[in-house]
Scaffold this motif. Structure first.
Motif, PDB file in Angstrom:
ATOM      1  N   ALA A 261     -21.819  15.917  -9.238  1.00 28.85           N
ATOM      2  CA  ALA A 261     -20.395  16.004  -9.535  1.00 28.85           C
ATOM      3  C   ALA A 261     -19.728  14.639  -9.474  1.00 28.85           C
ATOM      4  O   ALA A 261     -18.832  14.334 -10.267  1.00 28.85           O
ATOM      5  N   GLU A 262     -20.159  13.818  -8.531  1.00 28.51           N
ATOM      6  CA  GLU A 262     -19.596  12.466  -8.430  1.00 28.51           C
ATOM      7  C   GLU A 262     -19.823  11.697  -9.724  1.00 28.51           C
ATOM      8  O   GLU A 262     -18.974  10.924 -10.179  1.00 28.51           O
ATOM      9  N   GLU A 263     -20.971  11.917 -10.344  1.00 27.54           N
ATOM     10  CA  GLU A 263     -21.271  11.228 -11.592  1.00 27.54           C
ATOM     11  C   GLU A 263     -20.372  11.708 -12.726  1.00 27.54           C
ATOM     12  O   GLU A 263     -19.936  10.926 -13.571  1.00 27.54           O
ATOM     13  N   PHE A 264     -20.073  13.010 -12.765  1.00 34.13           N
ATOM     14  CA  PHE A 264     -19.173  13.520 -13.803  1.00 34.13           C
ATOM     15  C   PHE A 264     -17.756  12.988 -13.626  1.00 34.13           C
ATOM     16  O   PHE A 264     -16.997  12.871 -14.603  1.00 34.13           O
ATOM     17  N   LYS A 265     -17.382  12.656 -12.395  1.00 31.75           N
ATOM     18  CA  LYS A 265     -16.037  12.145 -12.168  1.00 31.75           C
ATOM     19  C   LYS A 265     -15.790  10.850 -12.931  1.00 31.75           C
ATOM     20  O   LYS A 265     -14.658  10.569 -13.332  1.00 31.75           O
ATOM     21  N   HIS A 266     -16.856  10.097 -13.178  1.00 32.63           N
ATOM     22  CA  HIS A 266     -16.688   8.860 -13.951  1.00 32.63           C
ATOM     23  C   HIS A 266     -16.275   9.170 -15.392  1.00 32.63           C
ATOM     24  O   HIS A 266     -15.506   8.414 -16.006  1.00 32.63           O
ATOM     25  N   LYS A 267     -16.775  10.264 -15.940  1.00 30.03           N
ATOM     26  CA  LYS A 267     -16.415  10.650 -17.304  1.00 30.03           C
ATOM     27  C   LYS A 267     -14.929  10.969 -17.408  1.00 30.03           C
ATOM     28  O   LYS A 267     -14.306  10.758 -18.461  1.00 30.03           O
ATOM     29  N   TYR A 268     -14.371  11.471 -16.314  1.00 31.49           N
ATOM     30  CA  TYR A 268     -12.959  11.855 -16.305  1.00 31.49           C
ATOM     31  C   TYR A 268     -12.145  10.880 -15.452  1.00 31.49           C
ATOM     32  O   TYR A 268     -11.276  11.267 -14.672  1.00 31.49           O
ATOM     33  N   SER A 269     -12.405   9.606 -15.661  1.00 31.35           N
ATOM     34  CA  SER A 269     -11.722   8.576 -14.871  1.00 31.35           C
ATOM     35  C   SER A 269     -10.218   8.595 -15.102  1.00 31.35           C
ATOM     36  O   SER A 269      -9.449   8.217 -14.212  1.00 31.35           O
ATOM     37  N   TRP A 270      -9.792   9.065 -16.289  1.00 31.73           N
ATOM     38  CA  TRP A 270      -8.350   9.156 -16.560  1.00 31.73           C
ATOM     39  C   TRP A 270      -7.657  10.080 -15.555  1.00 31.73           C
ATOM     40  O   TRP A 270      -6.474   9.932 -15.288  1.00 31.73           O
ATOM     41  N   TRP A 271      -8.407  10.998 -14.987  1.00 32.38           N
ATOM     42  CA  TRP A 271      -7.869  11.893 -13.950  1.00 32.38           C
ATOM     43  C   TRP A 271      -8.124  11.340 -12.557  1.00 32.38           C
ATOM     44  O   TRP A 271      -7.215  11.239 -11.729  1.00 32.38           O
ATOM     45  N   TYR A 272      -9.378  10.934 -12.292  1.00 35.20           N
ATOM     46  CA  TYR A 272      -9.772  10.589 -10.929  1.00 35.20           C
ATOM     47  C   TYR A 272      -9.338   9.196 -10.501  1.00 35.20           C
ATOM     48  O   TYR A 272      -9.250   8.927  -9.303  1.00 35.20           O
ATOM     49  N   ASP A 273      -9.031   8.305 -11.423  1.00 36.01           N
ATOM     50  CA  ASP A 273      -8.518   6.988 -11.037  1.00 36.01           C
ATOM     51  C   ASP A 273      -7.147   7.119 -10.376  1.00 36.01           C
ATOM     52  O   ASP A 273      -6.740   6.251  -9.601  1.00 36.01           O
ATOM     53  N   GLN A 274      -6.468   8.201 -10.692  1.00 39.46           N
ATOM     54  CA  GLN A 274      -5.189   8.508 -10.031  1.00 39.46           C
ATOM     55  C   GLN A 274      -5.266   9.926  -9.453  1.00 39.46           C
ATOM     56  O   GLN A 274      -4.366  10.736  -9.629  1.00 39.46           O
ATOM     57  N   GLY A 275      -6.368  10.182  -8.770  1.00 40.23           N
ATOM     58  CA  GLY A 275      -6.660  11.526  -8.303  1.00 40.23           C
ATOM     59  C   GLY A 275      -5.581  12.122  -7.423  1.00 40.23           C
ATOM     60  O   GLY A 275      -5.186  13.281  -7.607  1.00 40.23           O
ATOM     61  N   LYS A 276      -5.103  11.360  -6.457  1.00 37.98           N
ATOM     62  CA  LYS A 276      -4.082  11.876  -5.539  1.00 37.98           C
ATOM     63  C   LYS A 276      -2.796  12.205  -6.286  1.00 37.98           C
ATOM     64  O   LYS A 276      -2.192  13.266  -6.067  1.00 37.98           O
ATOM     65  N   TYR A 277      -2.406  11.329  -7.187  1.00 36.15           N
ATOM     66  CA  TYR A 277      -1.188  11.550  -7.969  1.00 36.15           C
ATOM     67  C   TYR A 277      -1.330  12.799  -8.842  1.00 36.15           C
ATOM     68  O   TYR A 277      -0.418  13.639  -8.906  1.00 36.15           O
ATOM     69  N   ASN A 278      -2.470  12.940  -9.515  1.00 36.18           N
ATOM     70  CA  ASN A 278      -2.667  14.085 -10.410  1.00 36.18           C
ATOM     71  C   ASN A 278      -2.745  15.399  -9.646  1.00 36.18           C
ATOM     72  O   ASN A 278      -2.283  16.433 -10.128  1.00 36.18           O
ATOM     73  N   TYR A 279      -3.330  15.362  -8.458  1.00 34.08           N
ATOM     74  CA  TYR A 279      -3.372  16.565  -7.608  1.00 34.08           C
ATOM     75  C   TYR A 279      -1.951  16.987  -7.260  1.00 34.08           C
ATOM     76  O   TYR A 279      -1.586  18.162  -7.391  1.00 34.08           O
ATOM     77  N   ILE A 280      -1.142  16.047  -6.793  1.00 32.26           N
ATOM     78  CA  ILE A 280       0.234  16.357  -6.399  1.00 32.26           C
ATOM     79  C   ILE A 280       1.047  16.833  -7.606  1.00 32.26           C
ATOM     80  O   ILE A 280       1.820  17.792  -7.520  1.00 32.26           O
ATOM     81  N   ARG A 281       0.860  16.178  -8.739  1.00 34.47           N
ATOM     82  CA  ARG A 281       1.592  16.556  -9.950  1.00 34.47           C
ATOM     83  C   ARG A 281       1.240  17.986 -10.364  1.00 34.47           C
ATOM     84  O   ARG A 281       2.123  18.782 -10.708  1.00 34.47           O
ATOM     85  N   PHE A 282      -0.048  18.334 -10.306  1.00 35.42           N
ATOM     86  CA  PHE A 282      -0.465  19.678 -10.678  1.00 35.42           C
ATOM     87  C   PHE A 282       0.108  20.706  -9.699  1.00 35.42           C
ATOM     88  O   PHE A 282       0.601  21.766 -10.105  1.00 35.42           O
ATOM     89  N   LYS A 283       0.068  20.382  -8.430  1.00 35.44           N
ATOM     90  CA  LYS A 283       0.634  21.279  -7.407  1.00 35.44           C
ATOM     91  C   LYS A 283       2.121  21.510  -7.659  1.00 35.44           C
ATOM     92  O   LYS A 283       2.613  22.654  -7.575  1.00 35.44           O
ATOM     93  N   GLU A 284       2.854  20.462  -7.971  1.00 38.97           N
ATOM     94  CA  GLU A 284       4.290  20.594  -8.216  1.00 38.97           C
ATOM     95  C   GLU A 284       4.569  21.452  -9.441  1.00 38.97           C
ATOM     96  O   GLU A 284       5.534  22.227  -9.469  1.00 38.97           O
TER      97      GLU A 284
END
Length: 305
Positions: A261-284
């Motif tokens: 899974a860690e390796e797939f996270k590189h494919k979705y760097s547009w999400w995981y490079d700002q992971g904390k922000y995107n998590y909070i945004r989705f929660k809101e």
């Protein structure tokens, strides 16, 4: 008939019968016990109940791989399952023992913590169904965690549980993302259809309607074009649970996110490079758009109530 590979023999039962189910090796064993004291993340329950050991879905991020019998089986997560052949008999004995000590206190059971009770093998062997039949006589508070539409087969039993919550795992709203992180699992559409079928098939005058959670755990990326539709569809549940990845750890017997899974996270760097922000945004977004749905995080979301 498949033979048990040499590297799988460490810590495996001495008595087993093998079969193949698709590309999965299936090993049968007699369990010494079935109910395990619940601790940690699901300490709100009395017991966890795992009909199988291992899981055919083999999701790339699954922490349960850490509890494989040995290192090789951990690497081959998704390609083997141990079927607990005497599970129904053992469960009946353990529930009888519980009620001798706690005659007026139905147990709280979480099924399952390290497997999917409705993985494809269940369609053939109906082990989980046999356990539901046993539990009906003991009136537990029951939570079923699955990602499988096979659960709809058991609506006739499910509607007889007075205190039941079904947690359907849907980790992303995008099929492309699902196919990367969990390619062996059912489609997103099939999971939502299963929830719909459960809700539409149970008449409240004839049975008990279960509580429904959708567990977005771990929260995977959802593509921008899919996000609004995904959030709208989550409104079918009375609770949505979100959670980030477990921390990675290569040691055995440690619940952690696997390297795949860690390796797939590189494919979705547009999400995981700002992971904390995107998590909070989705929660809101969930909080603002799903006014009639409980939004909970992590451990707080996995209780029955």
């Amino acid at each position: 008939m498949a033979k048990l590979q040499d590297e799988y023999k460490e810590q495996t039962p001495s008595r087993f019968v093998n079969e193949q189910f698709g590309d999965t090796n299936v090993y049968f064993q007699n369990a010494k016990s079935l109910l395990t004291k619940a601790t940690g993340f699901i300490a709100a329950y009395d017991f966890t109940l795992n009909p199988y050991r291992g899981c055919q879905y083999g999701c790339s991020y699954c922490y349960a791989a850490a509890f494989s019998p040995n290192t090789q089986m951990r690497k081959d997560w998704g390609k083997w399952v141990i079927y607990k052949e005497n599970a129904a008999k053992i469960l009946g004995k353990e529930l009888e023992k519980w009620y001798r000590k706690n005659p007026n206190q139905p147990p709280r059971i979480y099924m399952s913590s390290v497997t999917d009770p409705y993985q494809p093998l269940e369609s053939k062997h109906q082990l989980t169904r046999s356990l539901l039949e046993v539990m009906l006589d003991y009136r537990p508070t029951l939570v079923i965690q699955t990602r499988s539409p096979i659960i709809t087969r058991d609506i006739d039993y499910l509607q007889r549980f007075q205190r039941l919550r079904i947690n359907m795992s849907i980790t992303t709203g995008s099929e492309a993302v699902r196919k990367d992180f969990e390619p062996r699992s059912p489609s997103i559409k099939a999971r939502f259809n299963a929830i719909n079928k459960i809700k539409q098939s149970i008449d409240s005058s004839k049975g008990f309607i279960p509580k429904i959670s959708i567990t977005v755990t771990p929260l995977l990326p959802t593509l921008v074009n899919d996000e609004d539709d995904f959030i709208e569809r989550l409104a079918i549940a009375d609770r949505v649970v979100i959670q980030d990845f477990h921390k990675s750890d290569s040691r055995s017997l440690v619940a952690s996110t696997r390297q795949e899974a860690e390796e797939f996270k590189h494919k979705y760097s547009w999400w995981y490079d700002q992971g904390k922000y995107n998590y909070i945004r989705f929660k809101e977004k969930l909080l603002s758009r799903l006014s009639g749905v409980e939004i909970k995080e992590g451990k707080d979301g996995f209780g029955y109530e």
